[in-house]
Design a protein around this motif. Sequence first.
Motif, PDB file in Angstrom:
ATOM      1  N   HIS A 126      23.735  55.741 104.186  1.00  0.00           N
ATOM      2  CA  HIS A 126      24.012  55.316 105.565  1.00  0.00           C
ATOM      3  C   HIS A 126      25.497  55.440 105.880  1.00  0.00           C
ATOM      4  CE1 HIS A 126      20.089  53.285 106.289  1.00  0.00           C
ATOM      5  NE2 HIS A 126      20.100  53.204 104.976  1.00  0.00           N
ATOM      6  N   LEU A 127      25.817  56.119 107.000  1.00  0.00           N
ATOM      7  CA  LEU A 127      27.162  55.984 107.561  1.00  0.00           C
ATOM      8  C   LEU A 127      27.198  54.552 108.079  1.00  0.00           C
ATOM      9  CD1 LEU A 127      27.310  59.296 109.676  1.00  0.00           C
ATOM     10  CD2 LEU A 127      27.928  58.967 107.276  1.00  0.00           C
ATOM     11  N   ASN A 128      28.131  53.746 107.578  1.00  0.00           N
ATOM     12  CA  ASN A 128      27.963  52.302 107.774  1.00  0.00           C
ATOM     13  C   ASN A 128      29.201  51.642 108.385  1.00  0.00           C
ATOM     14  OD1 ASN A 128      26.527  49.925 107.636  1.00  0.00           O
ATOM     15  ND2 ASN A 128      27.223  49.453 105.541  1.00  0.00           N
ATOM     16  N   ARG A 129      29.533  52.101 109.579  1.00  0.00           N
ATOM     17  CA  ARG A 129      30.638  51.486 110.323  1.00  0.00           C
ATOM     18  C   ARG A 129      30.173  51.337 111.770  1.00  0.00           C
ATOM     19  NH1 ARG A 129      36.026  54.122 111.628  1.00  0.00           N
ATOM     20  NH2 ARG A 129      37.375  52.315 111.756  1.00  0.00           N
ATOM     21  N   PRO A 130      29.050  50.600 111.969  1.00  0.00           N
ATOM     22  CA  PRO A 130      28.426  50.598 113.304  1.00  0.00           C
ATOM     23  C   PRO A 130      29.312  50.024 114.398  1.00  0.00           C
ATOM     24  CG  PRO A 130      27.374  48.992 111.827  1.00  0.00           C
ATOM     25  CD  PRO A 130      28.299  49.810 110.987  1.00  0.00           C
ATOM     26  N   SER A 131      30.247  49.113 114.044  1.00  0.00           N
ATOM     27  CA  SER A 131      31.108  48.527 115.087  1.00  0.00           C
ATOM     28  C   SER A 131      31.977  49.620 115.723  1.00  0.00           C
ATOM     29  CB  SER A 131      31.994  47.440 114.491  1.00  0.00           C
ATOM     30  OG  SER A 131      32.823  48.008 113.494  1.00  0.00           O
ATOM     31  N   HIS A 132      32.225  50.705 115.007  1.00  0.00           N
ATOM     32  CA  HIS A 132      33.011  51.830 115.541  1.00  0.00           C
ATOM     33  C   HIS A 132      32.125  53.055 115.722  1.00  0.00           C
ATOM     34  CE1 HIS A 132      36.175  49.146 114.206  1.00  0.00           C
ATOM     35  NE2 HIS A 132      36.999  49.819 114.971  1.00  0.00           N
ATOM     36  N   ARG A 133      30.847  52.830 115.865  1.00  0.00           N
ATOM     37  CA  ARG A 133      29.854  53.905 116.070  1.00  0.00           C
ATOM     38  C   ARG A 133      29.949  54.961 114.967  1.00  0.00           C
ATOM     39  NH1 ARG A 133      29.236  49.773 118.575  1.00  0.00           N
ATOM     40  NH2 ARG A 133      28.931  49.692 120.844  1.00  0.00           N
ATOM     41  N   ILE A 168      18.528  61.153 102.232  1.00  0.00           N
ATOM     42  CA  ILE A 168      18.415  61.148 103.700  1.00  0.00           C
ATOM     43  C   ILE A 168      19.677  60.487 104.250  1.00  0.00           C
ATOM     44  CG2 ILE A 168      17.048  60.510 105.713  1.00  0.00           C
ATOM     45  CD1 ILE A 168      14.632  60.146 103.924  1.00  0.00           C
ATOM     46  N   LEU A 169      20.342  61.164 105.176  1.00  0.00           N
ATOM     47  CA  LEU A 169      21.580  60.646 105.766  1.00  0.00           C
ATOM     48  C   LEU A 169      21.270  60.028 107.131  1.00  0.00           C
ATOM     49  CD1 LEU A 169      24.687  60.542 105.418  1.00  0.00           C
ATOM     50  CD2 LEU A 169      24.793  62.752 106.570  1.00  0.00           C
ATOM     51  N   TYR A 170      21.613  58.743 107.273  1.00  0.00           N
ATOM     52  CA  TYR A 170      21.378  58.000 108.519  1.00  0.00           C
ATOM     53  C   TYR A 170      22.700  57.473 109.059  1.00  0.00           C
ATOM     54  CZ  TYR A 170      16.377  57.393 107.398  1.00  0.00           C
ATOM     55  OH  TYR A 170      15.064  57.589 107.112  1.00  0.00           O
ATOM     56  N   ASP A 218      23.552  51.812 116.558  1.00  0.00           N
ATOM     57  CA  ASP A 218      22.933  52.506 117.703  1.00  0.00           C
ATOM     58  C   ASP A 218      23.162  54.008 117.735  1.00  0.00           C
ATOM     59  OD1 ASP A 218      22.039  50.088 118.568  1.00  0.00           O
ATOM     60  OD2 ASP A 218      23.703  49.749 119.964  1.00  0.00           O
ATOM     61  N   HIS A 219      24.080  54.498 116.900  1.00  0.00           N
ATOM     62  CA  HIS A 219      24.423  55.917 116.962  1.00  0.00           C
ATOM     63  C   HIS A 219      24.552  56.491 115.559  1.00  0.00           C
ATOM     64  CE1 HIS A 219      25.281  55.753 121.288  1.00  0.00           C
ATOM     65  NE2 HIS A 219      25.859  54.577 121.037  1.00  0.00           N
ATOM     66  N   PHE A 220      24.345  57.811 115.462  1.00  0.00           N
ATOM     67  CA  PHE A 220      24.530  58.468 114.157  1.00  0.00           C
ATOM     68  C   PHE A 220      26.022  58.532 113.823  1.00  0.00           C
ATOM     69  CE2 PHE A 220      25.196  62.217 111.506  1.00  0.00           C
ATOM     70  CZ  PHE A 220      24.336  61.953 110.468  1.00  0.00           C
ATOM     71  N   CYS A 221      26.827  59.107 114.718  1.00  0.00           N
ATOM     72  CA  CYS A 221      28.259  59.255 114.406  1.00  0.00           C
ATOM     73  C   CYS A 221      29.052  59.641 115.657  1.00  0.00           C
ATOM     74  CB  CYS A 221      28.439  60.328 113.330  1.00  0.00           C
ATOM     75  SG  CYS A 221      30.162  60.664 112.940  1.00  0.00           S
TER      76      CYS A 221
END
Length: 275
Positions: A22-29, A57-59, A63-66
């Motif tokens: 998981h790309l895991n910095r959702p506060s900065h999208r 699997i890359l997620y 709310d957004h991928f990247c």
Amino acid sequence: MEKFKTLEIVQKNPNSSVFHLHLNRPSHRNALSPDFFSEFPRALASLDQNPSANVVILYGAGDHFCSGIDLKSLNSIAERALSGDRGRGGEWLRRHIKGLQDAVTAIERCRKPVIAAIHGACIGGGVDIVTACDIRFCTKDAFFSVKEVDLAITADLGTLQRLPSIVGFGNAMELALTGRRLSGQEAKQMGLVSGVFGSKQEMDDAVGFVAEGIASKSPLAVSGTKAVLLRSRDMNLEQGLDYVATWNSSMLLSDDLNETVSAQIQKRKPTFAKL
Ligand SMILES: CC/C=C\C=C\CC(=O)SCCNC(=O)CCNC(=O)[C@H](O)C(C)(C)COP(=O)(O)OP(=O)(O)OC[C@H]1O[C@@H](n2cnc3c(N)ncnc32)[C@H](O)[C@@H]1OP(=O)(O)O
């Protein structure tokens, strides 16, 4: 397993060889920070080396991928490159860009297939990442933008090199020159993604199914297929055929070949040693 600031590796089911990254910095999208660029190749190398992992699997978390490069990091890059002698600043910037490129190319260096599951925004550096992935799926609310031109940047982390062989030269040129948003549905029509799903849950289920299917095959044949297709993309036909002949002269006669033949005759599922 190493703990990361910007990423998370999850094995949802301990009996499965499908791992989630998981790309895991959702506060900065999931904007791509300097920490991301140092952590991402380490995360992929650890999955490459993990014998329990067959498929990744890359997620994107949240709310957004990247949302692409961390815009704040661009200032510090410019400051560093413009401090002192111009020539040396330029030489540093070249090395820096090559380091960022290398972090994205870590996806291709990973012997295991990496599947991108994209929802929401996939912008700029996000497109660099997904075009380096082996397979892409998205939700119908996903949107893509090769945004760099709007920031007065020539995209430099791989999109301009990889996108043409995915969607065709003309489509790649149009997307990169306009920076326009491409919907999930249009991404499917262009061939950027292999499937588009009504909801994130639907996509997760379908991508999980595809990943499990690949993970059940010979890991040696799967990694060989990835390696040979990627090398063949950058070679002519004759060179590609020569490369695969050499590859298979050392890897065709594996236990996996005997096992698949025996399993077919015995009408059972084959089992394979780890890679
Ligand atoms: C050497 C150069 C190498 C590589 C270059 C790559 C170039 C690129 O990647 S170009 C693309 C750059 N990215 C963008 O232009 C996208 C900017 N973001 C957005 O358009 C939107 O945030 C969104 C992704 C569409 C999401 O919208 P929304 O859900 O409404 O969230 P926001 O309220 O806009 O943002 C929340 C929060 O996140 C911060 N943020 C979003 N994107 C970035 C980013 N790319 N970098 C840094 N921070 C980002 C935004 O500032 C907000 O922060 P707050 O502190 O909460 O205000």
